[in-house]
Design an enzyme around this catalytic site. Structure first.
Site, mmCIF file in Angstrom:
data_model
loop_
_atom_site.group_PDB
_atom_site.id
_atom_site.type_symbol
_atom_site.label_atom_id
_atom_site.label_comp_id
_atom_site.label_asym_id
_atom_site.label_seq_id
_atom_site.Cartn_x
_atom_site.Cartn_y
_atom_site.Cartn_z
ATOM 1 N N GLY A 119 40.266 39.998 41.266
ATOM 2 C CA GLY A 119 38.927 39.605 41.706
ATOM 3 C C GLY A 119 38.075 40.824 42.041
ATOM 4 N N TYR A 120 38.673 41.778 42.716
ATOM 5 C CA TYR A 120 37.945 43.002 43.060
ATOM 6 C C TYR A 120 37.717 43.852 41.819
ATOM 7 C CZ TYR A 120 38.332 41.504 47.807
ATOM 8 O OH TYR A 120 38.206 40.750 48.944
ATOM 9 N N HIS A 121 38.691 43.836 40.931
ATOM 10 C CA HIS A 121 38.511 44.552 39.664
ATOM 11 C C HIS A 121 37.265 44.031 38.934
ATOM 12 C CE1 HIS A 121 39.618 46.526 35.886
ATOM 13 N NE2 HIS A 121 39.220 45.405 35.310
#
Ligand code: CA
Length: 655
Positions: A297-299
């Site tokens: 998700g952060y990627h």
């Protein structure tokens, strides 16, 4: 509280207020508070008035009220700055700008019923809004309240309906927020650097949506621009390097600087924001393309944060502030969800990642296919109808320690994604060796997920534990991050992955995964070292029924339709099959029980290693009949004899 000519008033006074204002207008024109005049003077001191286009504002600067009105006129007429939200298209968005959810969120916001962290129900924050409202123990609620996602919903609702009530209320709330939330110790809930960065980006959009409204008065402009200045000025002083935070901080600063080049400090802000993004793309992205926090998700968020500023810069002829390698790295980042995604487009829930919904990346892949001229992205965006199949069915991201093996690019393909990577920080979990297994459109062995961030430390801790992952533990303790790729050997009929993690000081976990005939997996786990104690290899299934056979050490999921998984360890002296506590969370704050178990052995003083051989076979109808034995132990490496219904073969590797 400052007293603007138009501000936020308790609702019961509004009718009288408008009556009084109307009377005053008829008699003497608008009246302005001294605070407004002071704020306007402050704003004018922050703007470079030497530009030709601002000549009139400059001339009026001794009468701040007139200067503010002139400045608003300037911004409404200005077309030198380009933004994704194109004001000239406003009319075309009638009936097209907002979805049902946006409208619901916007209508609630008209009544001060706001969404904080969206897993919790919206909450009434008072007629006189309390921006520090905390309806739940989870701090994420009040933090995210101060990102004001509902303002974006109001903006869309405004363009969708053309109804001024959204603009009127937004203008009132904007002024109210700026008045009540000075950046000091009493308002820390509103001024974490990421909320400041997120607002820096989103407020430039809101400006585009609302500036043409008659409700966007000079007072609103002054409050808005002074706050934008304060945001950028503050963001210059905070820089969380090597974290997604650093990107949101830089993005906020960049968007303010590019959207409002009139500020004296705009070039300084812009230069610093570009410097940070150029710096962070090298620090945060491994050569294999994955962002260093190792949660998908952060990627994906980081792709946006890197890309949006580049795109806005490009729209405004500033793209030469980024070297060609910047965009190349983003393209490599865009390959990650393709390489590691399940066949339906969901993700493995490693660390603080969420599985998401099937097809969730379709729109992004369409955009990326066009941007990067990639046929494989087009293939993913169109479910294989256009473009070109990706060039492999097996991918290794060796620096981030993420690997995938799939049977094909069909929707019902078998796919295993394994993690054995470095410490990615707070969004990462000590889960090295773990994997997810997907087959026939079903996630048969999902990762437990992360459940919650704040407000329930015990809940968060439970989901982080090594032993609730599909990997090996010593005495049930959490493992360390000390990964090593031993062998990566994809092939036509056999993919081999061997990873090792120095999980404990005196015990390494070596896991060899064989994907045989693109149909089933043989997993050999070796616990190597001088440590003694209980060694467990843990497995967890999707929620549902399960059949466990302690005699032959087999466990089957028990879905009545579609695919199931058969897990079976080889028998050896004293090995036990034990049930464990299983939970899985697919949505923030929500969890459900699921089957979990482990194979357990005691590692004794004189044993330099213990090892487990486990068959993990997804199947559609018949439980596969596969037996595995160790082969020639003279060859360094690992040799196995596989017997499938009488048909024998040897698999293995030498090191
Ligand atoms: Ca996990």
């Amino acid at each position: 509280m400052r007293n603007y000519a138009v501000g936020k008033f308790k609702k019961q006074f509004r009718p009288y207020f408008f009556l009084i204002v109307t009377l005053i207008f008829f008699r003497v024109g608008p009246v302005y508070s001294s605070q407004f005049l002071n704020d306007t003077e402050k704003l004018l001191s922050r703007i470079d008035l030497s530009a030709n286009e601002l000549e009139k504002v400059k001339q009026l600067s001794s009468s701040p009220d007139k200067a503010a009105a002139e400045l608003l006129d300037y911004f409404r007429k200005r077309n030198s700055v380009k933004h994704f939200i194109d004001r000239s298209q406003k009319e075309n968005f009638l009936g097209k700008a907002a979805g049902e959810k946006d409208l619901e969120m916007a209508d609630n916001a008209l009544n001060h019923i706001f969404v904080g962290q969206s897993a919790y129900p919206p909450y009434f924050c008072g007629d006189n809004i309390d921006w520090g409202t905390r309806p739940v123990a989870d701090n994420e609620w009040v933090w995210q309240l101060n990102r004001m996602y509902f303002w974006n919903a109001m903006a869309k609702a405004y363009w969708h309906t053309g109804d001024e009530k959204y603009a009127r209320e937004w203008c009132a709330q904007l002024v109210d927020w700026t008045v009540k939330n000075t950046n000091d110790n009493d308002h820390k809930y509103a001024w974490r650097s990421i909320e400041a960065g997120i607002r820096g980006h989103s407020w430039t959009e809101l400006f585009q949506y609302f500036i043409d409204s008659p409700n966007f008065t000079p007072e609103v402009l002054v409050a808005f621009l002074n706050s934008m200045f304060d945001h950028a000025d503050y963001l210059m002083t905070v820089y969380r390097s090597k974290s997604n935070w650093g990107l949101m901080e830089a993005e906020g600063m960049a968007f303010i600087a590019i959207t409002f080049p009139e500020f004296k400090d705009a070039v300084k802000w812009r230069t610093e924001a570009f410097r940070r993004l150029n710096n962070e793309i090298n620090l945060q992205v491994y050569p294999d393309g994955h962002q260093r926090e190792l949660a998908i998700g952060y990627h994906l968020g980081c792709i946006n944060w890197f890309l949006r500023t580049f795109e806005l810069a490009k729209m405004n002829q500033l793209e030469n502030m980024f070297p060609p390698s910047y965009l190349k790295t983003i393209e490599l980042m865009c390959e990650v969800p393709m390489k590691l995604g399940h066949p339906d487009g969901t993700n493995a829930q490693f660390g603080d990642a969420w599985a998401g919904s099937p097809g969730q990346h379709t729109k992004r892949y369409l955009e990326w296919a066009e941007k990067f001229k990639r046929d494989d992205f087009l293939f993913l965006a169109t479910n294989g109808e256009k473009g070109q199949e990706p060039d492999s069915t097996a991918y290794a991201l060796p620096e981030s320690g993420l690997y995938s093996m799939r049977s094909s690019w069909d929707n019902d393909a078998i796919c295993l994604v394994l993690k054995c990577g470095p410490d990615g920080g707070g969004h990462c979990q000590p889960d090295n060796g773990t994997f997810e297994l997907f087959a026939g459109g079903r996630n048969l062995m999902p990762d437990a997920g992360s459940f919650i961030y704040s407000g329930d430390p015990e809940g968060r801790r439970w989901f982080r534990q090594t032993k609730v992952h599909q990997t090996l533990t010593l005495n049930g303790e959490n493992s360390k991050y000390a990964p090593k790729l031993v062998l990566w050997q994809p092939g036509e009929k056999l993919d081999i992955l061997v990873v090792e993690n120095q999980s404990y000081e005196n015990l390494a976990h070596r896991r060899s995964v064989f994907f045989v005939d693109k149909r089933y997996f043989v997993i050999v786990d070796e616990a190597i070292g001088t440590a003694t104690g209980t060694v467990d290899v843990h497995f967890q299934l999707a929620p549902g029924k399960v059949s466990i056979n302690s005699e032959d050490l087999s466990v089957n999921s028990d879905f009545s339709d579609g695919w199931n998984v058969h897990v079976k360890a080889n028998t050896q002296k004293d090995i036990q099959l034990l049930k464990e506590e299983g939970q899985v969370s697919f949505l923030y704050t929500k969890k459900e029980p699921r089957p979990a178990f482990c194979y357990s052995l005691e590692k004794l003083q004189n044993q330099d290693k213990v090892r487990f051989v486990t068959l993990v076979a997804p199947y559609e109808s018949e439980v596969p009949d596969i037996k595995i034995q160790f082969g020639n132990s003279e060859i360094p490496g690992l040799q196995l004899n596989v017997n499938e219904g009488g048909v024998r073969k040897e698999i293995g590797y030498s090191l």
